[in-house]
Design an enzyme around this catalytic site. Structure first.
Site, PDB file in Angstrom:
ATOM      1  CG  HIS A  15      -3.092   9.249 -25.608  1.00  7.81           C
ATOM      2  ND1 HIS A  15      -3.724   9.587 -24.427  1.00  7.81           N
ATOM      3  CD2 HIS A  15      -1.768   9.269 -25.332  1.00  7.81           C
ATOM      4  CE1 HIS A  15      -2.807   9.811 -23.503  1.00  7.81           C
ATOM      5  NE2 HIS A  15      -1.616   9.637 -24.021  1.00  7.81           N
ATOM      6  CG  HIS A  23       4.160   9.747 -25.413  1.00  4.09           C
ATOM      7  ND1 HIS A  23       2.786   9.581 -25.373  1.00  4.09           N
ATOM      8  CD2 HIS A  23       4.431  10.852 -24.693  1.00  4.09           C
ATOM      9  CE1 HIS A  23       2.263  10.560 -24.642  1.00  4.09           C
ATOM     10  NE2 HIS A  23       3.233  11.337 -24.216  1.00  4.09           N
ATOM     11  CE  LYS A  28      -1.727  12.978 -15.543  1.00  2.00           C
ATOM     12  NZ  LYS A  28      -2.188  13.256 -16.918  1.00  2.00           N
ATOM     13  CG  ASN A  70      -3.278  15.519 -21.025  1.00  4.34           C
ATOM     14  OD1 ASN A  70      -2.253  14.865 -20.918  1.00  4.34           O
ATOM     15  ND2 ASN A  70      -4.245  15.490 -20.115  1.00  4.34           N
ATOM     16  CD  GLU A 120       5.394  15.292 -23.824  1.00  2.00           C
ATOM     17  OE1 GLU A 120       4.874  16.227 -23.189  1.00  2.00           O
ATOM     18  OE2 GLU A 120       4.725  14.331 -24.271  1.00  2.00           O
ATOM     19  CD  GLU A 139      -5.000  15.280 -16.109  1.00  2.00           C
ATOM     20  OE1 GLU A 139      -4.034  14.638 -15.708  1.00  2.00           O
ATOM     21  OE2 GLU A 139      -5.471  15.173 -17.242  1.00  2.00           O
ATOM     22  NE  ARG A 177      -4.020  -2.144   1.945  1.00  2.00           N
ATOM     23  CZ  ARG A 177      -3.956  -3.113   2.860  1.00  2.00           C
ATOM     24  NH1 ARG A 177      -3.120  -3.005   3.863  1.00  2.00           N
ATOM     25  NH2 ARG A 177      -4.730  -4.160   2.761  1.00  2.00           N
ATOM     26  NE  ARG A 216      -0.811  16.486 -13.797  1.00  2.00           N
ATOM     27  CZ  ARG A 216      -0.221  15.689 -12.922  1.00  2.00           C
ATOM     28  NH1 ARG A 216      -0.472  15.847 -11.634  1.00  2.00           N
ATOM     29  NH2 ARG A 216       0.601  14.751 -13.304  1.00  2.00           N
ATOM     30  CG  HIS A 218      -0.563  14.249 -24.555  1.00  2.00           C
ATOM     31  ND1 HIS A 218       0.146  15.390 -24.850  1.00  2.00           N
ATOM     32  CD2 HIS A 218       0.298  13.455 -23.861  1.00  2.00           C
ATOM     33  CE1 HIS A 218       1.363  15.298 -24.341  1.00  2.00           C
ATOM     34  NE2 HIS A 218       1.487  14.133 -23.739  1.00  2.00           N
ATOM     35  CE  LYS A 260       4.108  16.716 -15.928  1.00  2.00           C
ATOM     36  NZ  LYS A 260       4.197  15.415 -16.582  1.00  2.00           N
TER      37      LYS A 260
END
Lengths: 359, 359
Positions: A252, A265, A143, A245, A185, A237, A121, A241, A248, A227
């Protein structure tokens, strides 16, 4: 060594940026971590270059070090591969007081971070990103996760590292295609919120492509600052934030339709940013002359400026519909109201997007 | 309907306790949740009894409802089974704004909660616990996760539900062995921090075994209050929360050595609590006359009062060494300084534990 702090209250952490930092990792982390043990997660390619030096530095500082070497590539960013980290942690009897160190690119960072988030955990986590993309993107923001056959990063957690150690020396061994993908990026940070940085990049793109250390350190530092600022404003997010993207949602779809790992990517994001900029121009939100400026910079960075030839509108829509940016059935897009001014919008209808994609 | 609030700042949530609440789930949750969709996670046994009623109530309140039915039992509390929840969520195109509802016992709650924690990096989660054990234990506190072949609950997350809905009516269909296993945790709350509740249990154990609704509601409410109080003081298990593990270090070793699912969790905890009490008496921490009192109550609740015949000391130590309660190589134990007074200690040496286990 440059240092900047990601300000997230009790979850704040430092990013150290410089040359030859892997050889100093033991000293840096000894002060930061309480744990007696460390589990390094890496892949065979990175291990061949840097695992020995990192182990030596950590062991020199008194850590007991284990390692898990995962197969290389986005295609292995799966729950199945992820489980190997737990097998290793348990085989070497790591307790709740261990630290997981990611030595590698974004795939390794995402999987190792997600494993750190879930092992017993939650245990401590440190990033040592070895690609330009992971240095400027996935090592900041918390993330973590893995892909599902039905979508990218569908399973994961928000989990902050205790520290990020960026050694720009490692970029010397990075293949040119991956280096360019990282620049996508870097350029993105200029586009979404830092017009001055974008101008700086236009001036320094040749020296950046030559991988001059001083220019690399500056580009990485300013990217991380951008960032970190945005993540500090919106860790989970909920709002701003999402501008990270930019490119993206289209990107994606490109990655998913081509099969993960075919397009890098950053390459997909570059093509996606051009698409977002074009749509912004069509909507009258972005001045027409900014588009060739962006295209020129991406080209100089060795990046694609359009999606794969023959990729149909239907193919885009298929993958965009389960993208995480879908809210209550509407597609949220990140578009530009100017260079350095990205916005999150659901003002564009599905019909408008379809028309745009078909054209 | 009784209601109590688990106080965790921004992650606070209500527990509703009463008769026939499943039929009112839709109304209760409509006010609490923003999500248009719900994914119910359950198993075939529970589904046969309650899935229809829950679906009807939720759909009546306007939710779009999907379901995943997982195989029943602790043996299926694995990463492999857990993945089926993501397959279902993605097949039915659930977005980040969905809610996962666990309808079942602790295994279902732990797996569904862990899936909610990880799906798109976190979606809303609601518990509808259908065993006594899950009503008084796993539905409060935010622990979620799955087992690894090398240890129980080794992979998971702390993740709080938005609400817990406890319908004591469901206990009427619970097999007697499982009902008794739940009582082990109820008794535990008295032992660790509520001597008055333990005395109340000694008085009411016969009516409890007869499953009288009013007595059940009282026992469940006081158990949840006890757990909520302790979790509220220590959400991330840095200190006092560890006392909730009374009997669990020995109990986990029993479960693991017998193979998960052979001994029920509560049965193993009951035997583990007697072992912890005996060790406490040996150390002079607990008065000798409290031991027969505990044994009498556990027997009346239909629970075992000793580990499996022939389970060797070495077998205990093997599984205790990777237990999450190991810190820096020392075994932390939860022992008793009196009825209603549990303590976390690492004062007992490995040799003392070995001698105790061999005797």
């Amino acid at each position: 060594m440059r240092s900047l702090e990601v300000d997230l209250g009790p979850r704040s952490y430092p990013i150290w940026i410089g040359e030859g930092l892997i050889a100093q990792a033991g000293e840096c982390l000894r002060e930061r971590l309480m744990s007696p043990k460390i589990m390094i997660v890496t892949n065979p390619v990175v291990a061949g270059h840097y695992l020995g030096a990192l182990r030596q530095s950590l062991e020199g500082a008194g850590f007991v070090v284990s390692q898990v070497v995962l197969p290389d590539g986005e295609a292995y960013k799966t729950l199945e591969t992820w489980q190997l980290i737990f097998d290793g942690l348990l085989a070497d009897k790591h307790g709740r007081d261990t630290t997981v160190v990611a030595l590698g690119g974004g795939v390794i960072g995402d999987m190792a971070g997600f494993a750190a988030a879930c092992y017993q955990r939650g245990v401590d986590f440190v990033q040592v990103p070895t690609t330009l993309l992971s240095q400027v993107d996935s090592s900041v923001g918390g993330k973590t996760g893995v892909n599902h056959p039905a979508g990218k990063n569908m399973i994961g957690a928000f989990y902050q590292p205790k520290a990020v150690l960026i050694d720009v020396t490692v970029l010397n061994t990075l293949p040119v295609r991956e280096f360019s993908a990282g620049l996508a990026e870097v350029i993105k940070y200029g586009l979404i919120g830092d017009a001055a940085f974008l101008a700086w990049l236009e001036e320094h793109i040749d020296r950046l492509m030559a991988r001059e250390s001083a220019v690399l350190i500056e580009a990485v530092t300013r990217s991380c600052e951008n960032k970190a600022r945005i993540v500090g404003l919106d860790e989970r997010e909920q709002g701003i934030r999402a501008t990270l993207n930019l490119g993206h949602t289209f990107g994606h779809a490109i990655e998913a339709s081509q099969g993960y790992g075919q397009w890098l990517h950053g390459e997909a994001v570059a093509a996606g940013m051009v698409m977002a900029a074009k749509l912004s121009v069509q909507l009258g939100w972005l001045a027409g002359q900014e588009l060739p400026r962006l295209v020129r910079l991406l080209k100089a960075a060795g990046l694609p400026i359009a999606p794969p030839a023959g990729m149909a509108a239907a193919e885009f829509l298929k993958y965009m519909a389960v993208d995480k940016k879908v809210q209550q059935g509407r597609i949220r897009l990140i578009l530009l109201k100017g260079i350095g001014e990205a916005v999150v919008t659901d003002a564009v209808t599905a019909e408008q997007i379809q028309t745009f994609l078909e054209a």
